[in-house]
Design a protein around this motif. Structure first.
Motif, PDB file in Angstrom:
ATOM      1  N   LYS A   3       0.862  -1.176   0.000  1.00 45.58           N
ATOM      2  CA  LYS A   3       0.000   0.000   0.000  1.00 45.58           C
ATOM      3  C   LYS A   3       0.898   1.225   0.000  1.00 45.58           C
ATOM      4  O   LYS A   3       1.835   1.318   0.781  1.00 45.58           O
ATOM      5  N   PHE A   4       0.612   2.156  -0.882  1.00 41.77           N
ATOM      6  CA  PHE A   4       1.399   3.376  -0.976  1.00 41.77           C
ATOM      7  C   PHE A   4       0.654   4.518  -0.307  1.00 41.77           C
ATOM      8  O   PHE A   4      -0.575   4.593  -0.363  1.00 41.77           O
ATOM      9  N   SER A   5       1.393   5.411   0.294  1.00 49.88           N
ATOM     10  CA  SER A   5       0.800   6.558   0.975  1.00 49.88           C
ATOM     11  C   SER A   5       0.178   7.507  -0.044  1.00 49.88           C
ATOM     12  O   SER A   5       0.517   7.485  -1.236  1.00 49.88           O
ATOM     13  N   LEU A   6      -0.692   8.349   0.455  1.00 51.55           N
ATOM     14  CA  LEU A   6      -1.315   9.367  -0.381  1.00 51.55           C
ATOM     15  C   LEU A   6      -0.237  10.255  -1.006  1.00 51.55           C
ATOM     16  O   LEU A   6      -0.328  10.628  -2.176  1.00 51.55           O
ATOM     17  N   LEU A  29      10.031   6.067  -8.275  1.00 51.96           N
ATOM     18  CA  LEU A  29       9.395   6.053  -6.956  1.00 51.96           C
ATOM     19  C   LEU A  29       9.381   4.663  -6.317  1.00 51.96           C
ATOM     20  O   LEU A  29       8.813   4.473  -5.244  1.00 51.96           O
ATOM     21  N   GLY A  30       9.962   3.680  -6.987  1.00 48.59           N
ATOM     22  CA  GLY A  30      10.022   2.340  -6.416  1.00 48.59           C
ATOM     23  C   GLY A  30       8.692   1.606  -6.427  1.00 48.59           C
ATOM     24  O   GLY A  30       8.402   0.803  -5.552  1.00 48.59           O
ATOM     25  N   TRP A  40      -3.819   5.356 -10.717  1.00 54.76           N
ATOM     26  CA  TRP A  40      -3.887   6.520  -9.825  1.00 54.76           C
ATOM     27  C   TRP A  40      -4.203   7.789 -10.613  1.00 54.76           C
ATOM     28  O   TRP A  40      -4.993   8.626 -10.167  1.00 54.76           O
ATOM     29  N   VAL A  41      -3.604   7.935 -11.783  1.00 49.00           N
ATOM     30  CA  VAL A  41      -3.863   9.114 -12.610  1.00 49.00           C
ATOM     31  C   VAL A  41      -5.341   9.156 -13.013  1.00 49.00           C
ATOM     32  O   VAL A  41      -5.999  10.192 -12.895  1.00 49.00           O
ATOM     33  N   ALA A  42      -5.869   8.021 -13.457  1.00 51.70           N
ATOM     34  CA  ALA A  42      -7.280   7.972 -13.863  1.00 51.70           C
ATOM     35  C   ALA A  42      -8.200   8.280 -12.684  1.00 51.70           C
ATOM     36  O   ALA A  42      -9.171   9.036 -12.821  1.00 51.70           O
ATOM     37  N   LEU A  54      -6.593   6.001   0.799  1.00 54.89           N
ATOM     38  CA  LEU A  54      -6.854   4.617   1.212  1.00 54.89           C
ATOM     39  C   LEU A  54      -8.212   4.562   1.883  1.00 54.89           C
ATOM     40  O   LEU A  54      -8.585   5.470   2.617  1.00 54.89           O
ATOM     41  N   ARG A  55      -8.916   3.508   1.644  1.00 54.53           N
ATOM     42  CA  ARG A  55     -10.248   3.350   2.232  1.00 54.53           C
ATOM     43  C   ARG A  55     -10.180   2.419   3.414  1.00 54.53           C
ATOM     44  O   ARG A  55      -9.522   1.399   3.368  1.00 54.53           O
ATOM     45  N   SER A  56     -10.913   2.787   4.422  1.00 56.89           N
ATOM     46  CA  SER A  56     -10.974   1.935   5.599  1.00 56.89           C
ATOM     47  C   SER A  56     -12.289   2.198   6.296  1.00 56.89           C
ATOM     48  O   SER A  56     -12.675   3.357   6.441  1.00 56.89           O
ATOM     49  N   PRO A  57     -13.031   1.234   6.717  1.00 58.45           N
ATOM     50  CA  PRO A  57     -12.756  -0.185   6.537  1.00 58.45           C
ATOM     51  C   PRO A  57     -13.050  -0.616   5.102  1.00 58.45           C
ATOM     52  O   PRO A  57     -13.659   0.125   4.357  1.00 58.45           O
TER      53      PRO A  57
END
Length: 126
Positions: A3-6, A29-30, A40-42, A54-57
């Protein structure tokens, strides 16, 4: 799945929109796959910064919704990422899993619940 950060997602989007190719952005960016950058662009273009959060839950989609998504995908001859964007599903792999469930177990598999069976969670102490 990593999971990548915002912040990383936003940086990737900004780099891409500045004219850097998705493969180059991913490498710098690895990020393992450049398709993540394109997704992500779309999402950013359709939903803004909120589309990258990120969505939670986790969402628990019902069977009718899953069927609607799969029918739309088939009707429009759309890819998993296009379908995910259309229905605001952050991970296109989720839709691929639903498709696999139908292929392996039939439509009924879309209507089964995750986790314990209901008889396991019933309160017998009343």
């Amino acid at each position: 799945m990593i999971k990548f950060s915002l912040e990383v997602k936003l940086k990737a989007v900004q780099m891409y929109l500045a004219g850097i190719g998705s493969q180059t952005v991913a490498r710098r960016l690895g990020i393992k796959g450049h398709m993540s950058v394109q997704t992500w662009v779309a999402r950013y273009q359709k939903y803004g910064v909120q589309g990258l959060e990120l969505r939670s839950p986790k969402y628990d989609y019902d069977g009718d919704f899953k069927l609607k998504v799969l029918n739309w995908k088939k009707q429009h001859k759309a890819s998993y990422p296009q379908t995910a964007l259309q229905f605001d599903i952050s991970n296109p792999g989720t839709i691929a899993n639903w498709q696999r469930k139908i292929r392996e177990c039939g439509i009924e598999a879309l209507f089964t619940r995750r986790g314990r069976a209901t008889h396991m969670t019933t309160n017998h102490n009343h």
